[in-house]
Design a protein around this motif. Structure first.
Motif, PDB file in Angstrom:
ATOM      1  N   ILE A 162       0.845  -1.208   0.000  1.00 37.03           N
ATOM      2  CA  ILE A 162       0.000   0.000   0.000  1.00 37.03           C
ATOM      3  C   ILE A 162       0.879   1.257   0.000  1.00 37.03           C
ATOM      4  O   ILE A 162       0.671   2.174  -0.798  1.00 37.03           O
ATOM      5  N   CYS A 163       1.876   1.278   0.880  1.00 35.45           N
ATOM      6  CA  CYS A 163       2.715   2.474   1.000  1.00 35.45           C
ATOM      7  C   CYS A 163       3.559   2.692  -0.252  1.00 35.45           C
ATOM      8  O   CYS A 163       3.727   3.825  -0.713  1.00 35.45           O
ATOM      9  N   THR A 164       4.079   1.609  -0.812  1.00 32.33           N
ATOM     10  CA  THR A 164       4.874   1.730  -2.041  1.00 32.33           C
ATOM     11  C   THR A 164       4.014   2.267  -3.181  1.00 32.33           C
ATOM     12  O   THR A 164       4.421   3.170  -3.918  1.00 32.33           O
ATOM     13  N   GLU A 165       2.813   1.719  -3.317  1.00 29.90           N
ATOM     14  CA  GLU A 165       1.938   2.174  -4.390  1.00 29.90           C
ATOM     15  C   GLU A 165       1.573   3.657  -4.216  1.00 29.90           C
ATOM     16  O   GLU A 165       1.627   4.426  -5.182  1.00 29.90           O
ATOM     17  N   LEU A 166       1.230   4.046  -2.997  1.00 32.61           N
ATOM     18  CA  LEU A 166       0.872   5.452  -2.760  1.00 32.61           C
ATOM     19  C   LEU A 166       2.042   6.378  -3.064  1.00 32.61           C
ATOM     20  O   LEU A 166       1.874   7.439  -3.669  1.00 32.61           O
ATOM     21  N   THR A 167       3.250   5.970  -2.668  1.00 31.77           N
ATOM     22  CA  THR A 167       4.414   6.831  -2.855  1.00 31.77           C
ATOM     23  C   THR A 167       4.851   6.853  -4.318  1.00 31.77           C
ATOM     24  O   THR A 167       4.998   7.930  -4.914  1.00 31.77           O
ATOM     25  N   ASN A 168       5.014   5.668  -4.902  1.00 30.87           N
ATOM     26  CA  ASN A 168       5.592   5.607  -6.254  1.00 30.87           C
ATOM     27  C   ASN A 168       4.579   5.884  -7.362  1.00 30.87           C
ATOM     28  O   ASN A 168       4.903   6.529  -8.350  1.00 30.87           O
ATOM     29  N   ASP A 169       3.354   5.350  -7.229  1.00 26.63           N
ATOM     30  CA  ASP A 169       2.399   5.461  -8.329  1.00 26.63           C
ATOM     31  C   ASP A 169       1.534   6.719  -8.253  1.00 26.63           C
ATOM     32  O   ASP A 169       0.980   7.144  -9.256  1.00 26.63           O
ATOM     33  N   ALA A 181      -3.016  11.287  -0.452  1.00 30.36           N
ATOM     34  CA  ALA A 181      -2.271  10.030  -0.292  1.00 30.36           C
ATOM     35  C   ALA A 181      -1.675   9.901   1.108  1.00 30.36           C
ATOM     36  O   ALA A 181      -1.627   8.797   1.658  1.00 30.36           O
ATOM     37  N   VAL A 182      -1.221  11.021   1.692  1.00 29.45           N
ATOM     38  CA  VAL A 182      -0.587  10.940   3.021  1.00 29.45           C
ATOM     39  C   VAL A 182      -1.538  10.371   4.077  1.00 29.45           C
ATOM     40  O   VAL A 182      -1.160   9.452   4.812  1.00 29.45           O
ATOM     41  N   PRO A 183      -2.786  10.856   4.168  1.00 28.39           N
ATOM     42  CA  PRO A 183      -3.681  10.242   5.167  1.00 28.39           C
ATOM     43  C   PRO A 183      -3.921   8.744   4.902  1.00 28.39           C
ATOM     44  O   PRO A 183      -4.014   7.957   5.851  1.00 28.39           O
ATOM     45  N   LEU A 184      -3.985   8.332   3.641  1.00 31.61           N
ATOM     46  CA  LEU A 184      -4.167   6.899   3.338  1.00 31.61           C
ATOM     47  C   LEU A 184      -2.952   6.090   3.784  1.00 31.61           C
ATOM     48  O   LEU A 184      -3.078   4.983   4.325  1.00 31.61           O
ATOM     49  N   LEU A 185      -1.778   6.685   3.549  1.00 36.15           N
ATOM     50  CA  LEU A 185      -0.543   6.039   3.981  1.00 36.15           C
ATOM     51  C   LEU A 185      -0.533   5.866   5.503  1.00 36.15           C
ATOM     52  O   LEU A 185      -0.132   4.822   6.037  1.00 36.15           O
ATOM     53  N   LEU A 186      -1.024   6.881   6.213  1.00 34.89           N
ATOM     54  CA  LEU A 186      -1.072   6.784   7.677  1.00 34.89           C
ATOM     55  C   LEU A 186      -2.111   5.754   8.120  1.00 34.89           C
ATOM     56  O   LEU A 186      -1.886   5.017   9.087  1.00 34.89           O
ATOM     57  N   ILE A 187      -3.237   5.690   7.403  1.00 36.25           N
ATOM     58  CA  ILE A 187      -4.255   4.689   7.750  1.00 36.25           C
ATOM     59  C   ILE A 187      -3.671   3.280   7.618  1.00 36.25           C
ATOM     60  O   ILE A 187      -3.898   2.416   8.467  1.00 36.25           O
ATOM     61  N   ALA A 188      -2.890   3.050   6.559  1.00 37.26           N
ATOM     62  CA  ALA A 188      -2.246   1.739   6.398  1.00 37.26           C
ATOM     63  C   ALA A 188      -1.328   1.443   7.587  1.00 37.26           C
ATOM     64  O   ALA A 188      -1.285   0.325   8.099  1.00 37.26           O
ATOM     65  N   ARG A 189      -0.615   2.472   8.054  1.00 38.37           N
ATOM     66  CA  ARG A 189       0.252   2.313   9.231  1.00 38.37           C
ATOM     67  C   ARG A 189      -0.575   2.035  10.492  1.00 38.37           C
ATOM     68  O   ARG A 189      -0.195   1.224  11.327  1.00 38.37           O
TER      69      ARG A 189
END
Lengths: 219, 219
Positions: A162-169, A181-189
């Motif tokens: 999830i984090c790789t996709e949000l960051t790279n794609d 994307a940042v809040p989604l990345l935090l939700i994954a965490r």
């Protein structure tokens, strides 16, 4: 005396099960609120947390009270002290659901990055791990606890992808996606941390039933 | 009997203090590794964690052993059960230092976003909060515990300003900063979680010394 202690242990198990049900409900509702961009639902999760905080205090008191009145030994003593530790983990799990709900409030007015990638899947994994970790405590089921510990790798992999996709794609291609994307990345965490707490609980169960060696092995 | 129990309590305090010193050292070293882009130092933090994991097991055993052999009552009972809870918090604090060290390894080969904004400052706040939280336990000092709880707002504000700056001033302006800004954003979160654990410890101390009402009030 013996019978009373067993009855009170049964009550303790029931309370911990109930509290963990509420915590799992908060996880499910917070991710549902994300899917439906439902601010009211997210706020409900935040408001419901005080009830879980209260339960933590009540369960803590019950554990200390059991130790004071019955001075249990051996397996019973370990069951109660493990209860104290698990209680804290469940409360933190509920706090993490509140963290997710807060990210949902931040996101609610922005267009979603669809299709939420694997977040709903990670949420399912997290809820299962919490359920099975608590079941392994209630039933003193080491095999089930081992299953929870093994599931943590799946959770880590999901979070990584999830984090790789949000960051790279997304973020690295289109600047306009960053604030979504940042809040989604935090939700994954947050979800992965819930899985970590479930793993901690499961490790405590293995330790409670089998003694030192196994927990040591897992660490 | 009485004197032995007091001596063993003193040992328990010493162990918890030592473990928390190691955890604080890990926080300091991980942020130092970030500043100096020092991979070896980051790896040291990761490697040192198994020692802290072992201490957690030893302290847990000592607490359970104290309960089994002395069956302490009232204040002494609460001191030991609080020790069990604090022990878990310190172990998680050390895990979060490992998380920071892992972000440092991800960042080490990329040019730093200088000047690291307020991350070193947040790290100082986190280390102080951990030190004061453990001191408040050792000395049963409610005033100090209240100070820790109050410091959590400063930590939250620092984390917010770090994350806002990284998102709005870097990532949203310059796509090339994303892969360097995301790990920094996570480090700010890791540090804030350390502060949360210190706050949990402090709340447990207030509860241990003063009973239900105060913790309830803080929640």
């Amino acid at each position: 005396m013996e019978r009373h202690f067993d009855e009170e242990l049964k009550d303790l198990r029931k309370d911990i099960l109930k509290m963990s049900d509420l915590a799992r409900e908060s996880i499910a509702k917070s991710v549902e609120a994300l899917k439906n961009r439902d601010k009211a639902q997210a706020q409900n999760v935040i408001d419901a947390d005080s009830k879980i905080d209260e339960m933590e205090l009540v369960i803590d008191e019950k554990c200390i009270d059991l130790l004071a009145r019955y001075q249990p030994m051996a397996k019973d003593l370990r069951f109660v002290t493990t209860g104290i530790k698990i209680n804290a983990d469940i409360e933190r799990i509920a706090d993490l659901a509140v963290d997710i709900a807060q990210r949902v409030l931040e996101l609610a007015d922005k267009p979603l990055l669809k299709p939420l990638i694997d977040i709903p899947k990670l949420s399912e994994v997290a809820q299962n791990m919490v359920r099975e970790a608590i079941d392994s405590f209630i039933k003193k089921d080491v095999a089930l606890a081992n299953k929870v510990v093994a599931s943590d790798t799946e959770a880590d992999n999901l979070r990584n992808s999830i984090c790789t996709e949000l960051t790279n794609d997304y973020m690295s291609h289109d600047i306009s996606t960053v604030t979504r994307a940042v809040p989604l990345l935090l939700i994954a965490r947050h979800l992965e941390r819930i899985c970590d707490h479930a793993t901690n609980i499961a490790e405590d169960i293995i330790y409670m039933v089998e003694g030192k060696t196994v927990k040591h092995h897992h660490e």
